[in-house]
Design a protein around this motif. Sequence first.
Motif, PDB file in Angstrom:
ATOM      1  N   SER A 137      -5.819   5.103  -3.140  1.00 12.56           N
ATOM      2  CA  SER A 137      -4.396   5.351  -2.922  1.00 12.56           C
ATOM      3  C   SER A 137      -3.730   5.875  -4.191  1.00 12.56           C
ATOM      4  O   SER A 137      -2.983   6.856  -4.145  1.00 12.56           O
ATOM      5  CB  SER A 137      -3.719   4.064  -2.460  1.00 12.56           C
ATOM      6  OG  SER A 137      -2.341   4.233  -2.389  1.00 12.56           O
ATOM      7  N   SER A 138      -4.008   5.219  -5.331  1.00 13.05           N
ATOM      8  CA  SER A 138      -3.355   5.670  -6.558  1.00 13.05           C
ATOM      9  C   SER A 138      -3.879   7.033  -6.992  1.00 13.05           C
ATOM     10  O   SER A 138      -3.128   7.856  -7.490  1.00 13.05           O
ATOM     11  CB  SER A 138      -3.513   4.638  -7.674  1.00 13.05           C
ATOM     12  OG  SER A 138      -4.776   4.695  -8.263  1.00 13.05           O
ATOM     13  N   GLU A 141      -2.201   9.522  -4.790  1.00 10.26           N
ATOM     14  CA  GLU A 141      -0.814   9.683  -5.222  1.00 10.26           C
ATOM     15  C   GLU A 141      -0.707  10.626  -6.412  1.00 10.26           C
ATOM     16  O   GLU A 141       0.109  11.544  -6.424  1.00 10.26           O
ATOM     17  CB  GLU A 141      -0.260   8.305  -5.634  1.00 10.26           C
ATOM     18  CG  GLU A 141       0.965   7.891  -4.883  1.00 10.26           C
ATOM     19  CD  GLU A 141       1.389   6.491  -5.305  1.00 10.26           C
ATOM     20  OE1 GLU A 141       1.881   6.336  -6.439  1.00 10.26           O
ATOM     21  OE2 GLU A 141       1.227   5.584  -4.471  1.00 10.26           O
ATOM     22  N   THR A 144      -1.631  14.127  -5.362  1.00 10.88           N
ATOM     23  CA  THR A 144      -0.552  14.699  -4.559  1.00 10.88           C
ATOM     24  C   THR A 144       0.604  15.142  -5.452  1.00 10.88           C
ATOM     25  O   THR A 144       1.131  16.244  -5.289  1.00 10.88           O
ATOM     26  CB  THR A 144      -0.052  13.667  -3.520  1.00 10.88           C
ATOM     27  OG1 THR A 144      -1.153  13.281  -2.702  1.00 10.88           O
ATOM     28  CG2 THR A 144       1.048  14.244  -2.658  1.00 10.88           C
ATOM     29  N   LYS A 145       0.985  14.295  -6.408  1.00 16.97           N
ATOM     30  CA  LYS A 145       2.064  14.665  -7.333  1.00 16.97           C
ATOM     31  C   LYS A 145       1.702  15.933  -8.100  1.00 16.97           C
ATOM     32  O   LYS A 145       2.530  16.834  -8.242  1.00 16.97           O
ATOM     33  CB  LYS A 145       2.324  13.530  -8.330  1.00 16.97           C
ATOM     34  CG  LYS A 145       3.068  12.364  -7.756  1.00 16.97           C
ATOM     35  CD  LYS A 145       3.254  11.294  -8.812  1.00 16.97           C
ATOM     36  CE  LYS A 145       3.881  10.036  -8.239  1.00 16.97           C
ATOM     37  NZ  LYS A 145       3.960   8.969  -9.247  1.00 16.97           N
TER      38      LYS A 145
END
Length: 195
Positions: A137-138, A141, A144-145
């Motif tokens: 997940s991290s 994230e 994605t950023k």
Amino acid sequence: MECWTIKEASKKLGVEAHVLRYWEEELGLSIKRNDMGHRYYDERDIQMFFEIQMLKEQGFLLKDIREAIKKHQEQAEQKKKEEPEIKNVPEVKAGTENIVHAEQATHIVDFKTAQLQSIMNRIVANALRDNCDIIKSSVKEEITKEVIHQFDIVMRENEEREEERFRKLDESLRKLQLANEEVAATKMRKKWWRR
């Protein structure tokens, strides 16, 4: 304790023998060998390879697994250094006291260390497995950023190029329009002079 050859172990794990050799080399694992120099695997080795296989299937890289194993081994070595050295361990049998030789005590300590290492391997593997979703997940994230940031940069650059292209096109059209107006004015003057 039951032991398996590399061929038997690879069948048990459902991988090719060369995969076990590759993992052994890449992860710096010490696999036991018989008098003839052939590898043999006990239940702890098979369990360790099952855990490595599960981590690989969850997307972990061998370098990450190697770092976890290295950290675990360093902790085990540190703990071993902190434990007092066992020289003689008294053993009571039928009212008489026998002293277990230092060599036997070392085997007991080695066995306990191996048990501890096996437990720690399971703990590390379970921790990695349990935190896999959090890690994924991290990472997602962050990726994605970064992708959104890069996409914004590309879109901004495209918009700037489009604006520049339209500006140049507009400039060319104005020049063409001025040239057409001058041509039309010249034609009008010629007509007027001819009369």
